[in-house]
Motif scaffolding. Structure first.
Motif, PDB file in Angstrom:
ATOM      1  N   THR A   2       0.884  -1.133   0.044  1.00  0.00           N
ATOM      2  CA  THR A   2       0.186  -0.018   0.301  1.00  0.00           C
ATOM      3  C   THR A   2       0.906   1.053  -0.228  1.00  0.00           C
ATOM      4  O   THR A   2       2.076   0.993   0.431  1.00  0.00           O
ATOM      5  CB  THR A   2      -0.521  -0.044   0.574  1.00  0.00           C
ATOM      6  N   ILE A   3       0.107   2.331  -0.228  1.00  0.00           N
ATOM      7  CA  ILE A   3       0.993   3.545  -0.003  1.00  0.00           C
ATOM      8  C   ILE A   3       1.628   3.306   1.079  1.00  0.00           C
ATOM      9  O   ILE A   3       2.624   3.986   1.748  1.00  0.00           O
ATOM     10  CB  ILE A   3       0.208   4.230  -0.501  1.00  0.00           C
ATOM     11  N   LEU A   4       0.502   3.639   2.001  1.00  0.00           N
ATOM     12  CA  LEU A   4       1.096   3.486   3.796  1.00  0.00           C
ATOM     13  C   LEU A   4       2.365   3.023   3.842  1.00  0.00           C
ATOM     14  O   LEU A   4       3.696   3.513   4.261  1.00  0.00           O
ATOM     15  CB  LEU A   4       0.590   2.836   4.884  1.00  0.00           C
ATOM     16  N   ASP A   5       2.465   1.640   3.315  1.00  0.00           N
ATOM     17  CA  ASP A   5       4.432   0.699   2.683  1.00  0.00           C
ATOM     18  C   ASP A   5       5.047   1.690   2.282  1.00  0.00           C
ATOM     19  O   ASP A   5       6.483   1.828   3.024  1.00  0.00           O
ATOM     20  CB  ASP A   5       3.608  -0.480   2.747  1.00  0.00           C
ATOM     21  N   ASP A   6       5.191   2.208   1.484  1.00  0.00           N
ATOM     22  CA  ASP A   6       5.345   3.521   0.746  1.00  0.00           C
ATOM     23  C   ASP A   6       6.419   4.801   1.545  1.00  0.00           C
ATOM     24  O   ASP A   6       7.482   4.165   1.671  1.00  0.00           O
ATOM     25  CB  ASP A   6       4.837   3.412  -0.617  1.00  0.00           C
ATOM     26  N   LEU A   7       5.217   4.739   2.571  1.00  0.00           N
ATOM     27  CA  LEU A   7       5.309   6.619   3.092  1.00  0.00           C
ATOM     28  C   LEU A   7       6.258   5.347   4.500  1.00  0.00           C
ATOM     29  O   LEU A   7       7.561   6.943   4.417  1.00  0.00           O
ATOM     30  CB  LEU A   7       4.253   6.699   3.064  1.00  0.00           C
ATOM     31  N   ARG A   8       6.073   4.578   5.127  1.00  0.00           N
ATOM     32  CA  ARG A   8       6.798   4.110   6.849  1.00  0.00           C
ATOM     33  C   ARG A   8       8.188   4.894   6.788  1.00  0.00           C
ATOM     34  O   ARG A   8       8.620   4.612   7.290  1.00  0.00           O
ATOM     35  CB  ARG A   8       5.947   2.692   6.109  1.00  0.00           C
ATOM     36  N   PRO A   9       9.147   3.834   5.597  1.00  0.00           N
ATOM     37  CA  PRO A   9      10.294   4.419   5.532  1.00  0.00           C
ATOM     38  C   PRO A   9      11.298   6.228   6.287  1.00  0.00           C
ATOM     39  O   PRO A   9      12.405   6.115   6.168  1.00  0.00           O
ATOM     40  CB  PRO A   9      10.800   3.925   4.788  1.00  0.00           C
ATOM     41  N   TYR A  10       9.742   6.856   5.292  1.00  0.00           N
ATOM     42  CA  TYR A  10       9.984   8.180   5.129  1.00  0.00           C
ATOM     43  C   TYR A  10       9.654   8.830   6.488  1.00  0.00           C
ATOM     44  O   TYR A  10       9.971  10.385   6.886  1.00  0.00           O
ATOM     45  CB  TYR A  10       9.914   8.636   4.398  1.00  0.00           C
ATOM     46  N   VAL A  11       8.206   8.238   7.315  1.00  0.00           N
ATOM     47  CA  VAL A  11       8.364   8.611   8.682  1.00  0.00           C
ATOM     48  C   VAL A  11       9.089   8.761   9.727  1.00  0.00           C
ATOM     49  O   VAL A  11       8.790  10.797  10.286  1.00  0.00           O
ATOM     50  CB  VAL A  11       6.961   7.725   8.951  1.00  0.00           C
ATOM     51  N   PRO A  12       9.930   8.402  10.465  1.00  0.00           N
ATOM     52  CA  PRO A  12      11.366   9.174  11.059  1.00  0.00           C
ATOM     53  C   PRO A  12      11.315  10.132  10.589  1.00  0.00           C
ATOM     54  O   PRO A  12      11.865  11.204  11.004  1.00  0.00           O
ATOM     55  CB  PRO A  12      12.154   8.054  11.698  1.00  0.00           C
ATOM     56  N   GLY A  13      12.445  10.053   9.520  1.00  0.00           N
ATOM     57  CA  GLY A  13      12.965  11.520   9.038  1.00  0.00           C
ATOM     58  C   GLY A  13      12.071  12.523   8.944  1.00  0.00           C
ATOM     59  O   GLY A  13      11.858  13.740   9.092  1.00  0.00           O
ATOM     60  N   LEU A  14      11.317  12.469   8.497  1.00  0.00           N
ATOM     61  CA  LEU A  14      10.481  13.320   8.253  1.00  0.00           C
ATOM     62  C   LEU A  14       9.465  13.714  10.086  1.00  0.00           C
ATOM     63  O   LEU A  14       9.120  15.470   9.773  1.00  0.00           O
ATOM     64  CB  LEU A  14       8.684  13.043   7.721  1.00  0.00           C
ATOM     65  N   ALA A  15       9.123  13.396  10.756  1.00  0.00           N
ATOM     66  CA  ALA A  15       9.010  13.735  12.058  1.00  0.00           C
ATOM     67  C   ALA A  15      10.618  14.347  12.414  1.00  0.00           C
ATOM     68  O   ALA A  15       9.628  15.610  13.834  1.00  0.00           O
ATOM     69  CB  ALA A  15       8.733  12.418  12.650  1.00  0.00           C
ATOM     70  N   LEU A  16      11.481  14.278  12.396  1.00  0.00           N
ATOM     71  CA  LEU A  16      12.070  15.222  12.808  1.00  0.00           C
ATOM     72  C   LEU A  16      12.333  16.441  12.422  1.00  0.00           C
ATOM     73  O   LEU A  16      12.742  17.382  13.085  1.00  0.00           O
ATOM     74  CB  LEU A  16      14.080  14.012  12.252  1.00  0.00           C
ATOM     75  N   LEU A  17      12.423  16.548  10.856  1.00  0.00           N
ATOM     76  CA  LEU A  17      12.168  17.459  10.482  1.00  0.00           C
ATOM     77  C   LEU A  17      11.545  18.736  10.781  1.00  0.00           C
ATOM     78  O   LEU A  17      11.624  19.680  10.838  1.00  0.00           O
ATOM     79  CB  LEU A  17      12.536  17.426   8.483  1.00  0.00           C
ATOM     80  N   GLY A  18       9.986  17.596  11.443  1.00  0.00           N
ATOM     81  CA  GLY A  18       8.593  18.006  11.295  1.00  0.00           C
ATOM     82  C   GLY A  18       8.999  18.888  12.987  1.00  0.00           C
ATOM     83  O   GLY A  18       9.108  20.134  13.334  1.00  0.00           O
ATOM     84  N   GLY A  19       9.768  18.189  13.960  1.00  0.00           N
ATOM     85  CA  GLY A  19       9.907  18.814  14.885  1.00  0.00           C
ATOM     86  C   GLY A  19      11.265  19.616  15.456  1.00  0.00           C
ATOM     87  O   GLY A  19      10.678  20.778  15.828  1.00  0.00           O
ATOM     88  N   GLY A  20      11.589  19.539  14.648  1.00  0.00           N
ATOM     89  CA  GLY A  20      13.145  21.040  14.679  1.00  0.00           C
ATOM     90  C   GLY A  20      12.090  22.012  13.469  1.00  0.00           C
ATOM     91  O   GLY A  20      12.382  23.243  14.026  1.00  0.00           O
ATOM     92  N   ALA A  21      11.305  21.987  12.899  1.00  0.00           N
ATOM     93  CA  ALA A  21      10.613  23.375  12.261  1.00  0.00           C
ATOM     94  C   ALA A  21      10.007  23.662  13.146  1.00  0.00           C
ATOM     95  O   ALA A  21       9.894  24.945  13.108  1.00  0.00           O
ATOM     96  CB  ALA A  21       9.926  22.584  11.085  1.00  0.00           C
ATOM     97  N   LEU A  22       8.826  22.912  14.007  1.00  0.00           N
ATOM     98  CA  LEU A  22       8.358  23.673  15.346  1.00  0.00           C
ATOM     99  C   LEU A  22       8.821  24.459  16.552  1.00  0.00           C
ATOM    100  O   LEU A  22       8.841  25.014  16.810  1.00  0.00           O
ATOM    101  CB  LEU A  22       6.991  22.639  15.859  1.00  0.00           C
ATOM    102  N   PHE A  23      10.017  23.536  16.831  1.00  0.00           N
ATOM    103  CA  PHE A  23      11.216  24.380  17.328  1.00  0.00           C
ATOM    104  C   PHE A  23      11.632  25.632  17.004  1.00  0.00           C
ATOM    105  O   PHE A  23      12.087  26.498  18.165  1.00  0.00           O
ATOM    106  CB  PHE A  23      12.310  22.854  18.155  1.00  0.00           C
ATOM    107  N   ALA A  24      11.775  25.207  16.416  1.00  0.00           N
ATOM    108  CA  ALA A  24      12.173  26.600  15.753  1.00  0.00           C
ATOM    109  C   ALA A  24      11.409  28.023  15.576  1.00  0.00           C
ATOM    110  O   ALA A  24      11.501  29.005  15.777  1.00  0.00           O
ATOM    111  CB  ALA A  24      12.804  26.542  13.789  1.00  0.00           C
ATOM    112  N   THR A  25       9.952  27.517  14.828  1.00  0.00           N
ATOM    113  CA  THR A  25       8.878  28.688  15.618  1.00  0.00           C
ATOM    114  C   THR A  25       8.863  28.865  16.301  1.00  0.00           C
ATOM    115  O   THR A  25       9.264  30.234  16.615  1.00  0.00           O
ATOM    116  CB  THR A  25       7.821  27.665  14.545  1.00  0.00           C
ATOM    117  N   LEU A  26       9.124  28.117  16.869  1.00  0.00           N
ATOM    118  CA  LEU A  26       8.212  28.896  18.464  1.00  0.00           C
ATOM    119  C   LEU A  26       9.760  29.594  19.427  1.00  0.00           C
ATOM    120  O   LEU A  26       9.079  30.512  20.426  1.00  0.00           O
ATOM    121  CB  LEU A  26       8.498  27.292  19.289  1.00  0.00           C
ATOM    122  N   LEU A  27      10.970  29.071  19.466  1.00  0.00           N
ATOM    123  CA  LEU A  27      11.887  29.644  19.586  1.00  0.00           C
ATOM    124  C   LEU A  27      12.055  30.871  19.128  1.00  0.00           C
ATOM    125  O   LEU A  27      12.185  32.352  20.034  1.00  0.00           O
ATOM    126  CB  LEU A  27      13.336  29.024  19.358  1.00  0.00           C
TER     127      LEU A  27
END
Length: 331
Positions: A2-27
Motif C-alpha cells: 500500500t501507499i502507507l507501506d511506501d511512506l513508512r521508511p520516510y516517517v521518522p525523518g519527516l518527523a525529525l524535520l517537522g519537530g525541528g521546524a516546530l522548535f524553530a518556530t516557537l523559539l
C-alpha cells in the motif's frame, strides 16, 4: 504493497524535520529579532554534530532537498514580476559578469597561484561561480573527473556554504544594506541555493525573495557552463549523447518557479490563494533548513585541503567585494 507501506521508511525523518521546524518556530516567536529560519539551520547543525542523525531517519531527512525545491517553486507566487522587470537587466548583468568573471578568476588562481592541475580547478570554479555542489557534479560528469577531485571540490564548497551562511547575514546588518541590496549581493556571491535562501530570509522576507531569484538566475547558467567546459576540454561535444546528463543535473525547479510566478502575476490566483501558497512555501523552507543543518558535518569539513580552500577563499573575497560595490552603486 500500500501507499502507507511506501511512506513508512520516510516517517521518522519527516518527523525529525517537522519537530525541528516546530522548535524553530516557537523559539523564533519567543525571542524578538530571532529568525526561525536561522534557528532551523542552527538546530540541525547542533543535532548532526552532537547526537547525529538516526539511521532510521536518514531516508526522510534526505527529502529536505525536495522540500527546498518545492518551497522555491511556490515562492514564485510571492514574486512581483513588474518589480523584478524594473531591476531585471541590472541584476541579470551582475549575474552574468559574476559567473563569467568568477570562472576565469578561480581557474587563474588555482592553476597559477596554487599550482593545482587536472580538473580540480574547473570543479572549484564551477561550484563557486554557479550553483555549488550541483555544478561540481555536472561539470565533473562532462569532464569525467576522478572521484577524489569531486570529493575535495564538493567538500570545499560545503565548507564555505557553512561559513557564509553565518557570515553574510551578520555582514549585511553591519554594512547597512537594504533588503534588495543584501538579497542580490548574497545571490551573486554565495554558492549553493539552500544557504543563499537561508541567508536572505535571515535578513528579511524581501531580501530572501531577492536572494532566491538572483540565485536562480545563476543556476540557470549551469547547462551553458557545463557545455562550455566540455568544449574547452575537448572531451565532449554539445551534441554528444552524454549531454543528456546535463539535463539530469539542471535545476528543473527553476522552470516550476517561473510557471508559478507567471500564473500568480497573470491574475489567475486570488490574494487569499497567494497568501496560502506563500505560507506553505515558508513552512517548506523551515523544514528544508532543518535538513540543511543536519547535512553539515564539521568533522568531514576538516578534511578539506588548504589549496582548494585558498582558491575558493580568493574567489569569495574578490567576487563578494566587487558585487558589494555594484549593488551599492546600482541598486
Amino acid at each position: 504493497m500500500t501507499i502507507l507501506d511506501d511512506l513508512r521508511p520516510y516517517v521518522p525523518g519527516l518527523a525529525l524535520l517537522g519537530g525541528g521546524a516546530l522548535f524553530a518556530t516557537l523559539l523564533g516567536g519567543a525571542v524578538s529579532g530571532l529568525q526561525p529560519l536561522v534557528v532551523a539551520v542552527a538546530a540541525g547543525v547542533v543535532a548532526a554534530n552532537t547526537v547525529g542523525t538516526p539511521a532510521a531517519a536518514e531516508p526522510g531527512v534526505a527529502l529536505h532537498k525536495l522540500a527546498l525545491e518545492t518551497g522555491i517553486v511556490l515562492l514564485g507566487a510571492a514574486i512581483a514580476i513588474e518589480e523584478l522587470a524594473a531591476a531585471g537587466p541590472t541584476v541579470l548583468g551582475l549575474v552574468v559578469v559574476a559567473v563569467a568573471g568568477g570562472l576565469l578568476l578561480s581557474e587563474a588562481v588555482a592553476r597559477g597561484l596554487f599550482r593545482i592541475g587536472g580538473t580540480t580547478p574547473s570543479l572549484l570554479a564551477a561550484g563557486a561561480s554557479v550553483c555549488g555542489v550541483s555544478a561540481v557534479v555536472a561539470v565533473g560528469r562532462v569532464l569525467e573527473a576522478r572521484g577524489a577531485a569531486l570529493t575535495f571540490a564538493a567538500a570545499t564548497v560545503l565548507l564555505f556554504d557553512a561559513v557564509t551562511l553565518v557570515a553574510f547575514p551578520l555582514a549585511g546588518e553591519w554594512l547597512g544594506l537594504t533588503a534588495r541590496q543584501f538579497g542580490v549581493w548574497a545571490g551573486v556571491s554565495m554558492f549553493s541555493t539552500g544557504p543563499v535562501a537561508a541567508a536572505g530570509f535571515a535578513h528579511s522576507t524581501e531580501a530572501g525573495q531577492w536572494a532566491t531569484v538572483t540565485k536562480l538566475a545563476r543556476n540557470s547558467l549551469l547547462g551553458g557552463v557545463a557545455v562550455a567546459y566540455s568544449v574547452a576540454y575537448a572531451a565532449r561535444s554539445a551534441t554528444d549523447p552524454e549531454a543528456r546528463e546535463l539535463w539530469a543535473e539542471f535545476p528543473k525547479f527553476l522552470l516550476g518557479f517561473l510557471l508559478v510566478a507567471a500564473i500568480a502575476n497573470g491574475g489567475l490566483l486570488s490574494s487569499a490563494a497567494i497568501d496560502s501558497i506563500t505560507a506553505v512555501s515558508d513552512g517548506l523552507f523551515l523544514v528544508a533548513f532543518v535538513g540543511l543543518g543536519l547535512s553539515i558535518r564539521v568533522r568531514e569539513l576538516r578534511s578539506v585541503g588548504l589549496a582548494p580552500v585558498g582558491v575558493v577563499l580568493v574567489h569569495l573575497l574578490v567576487v563578494s567585494a566587487l558585487a558589494l560595490v555594484a549593488v551599492r552603486t546600482l541598486l
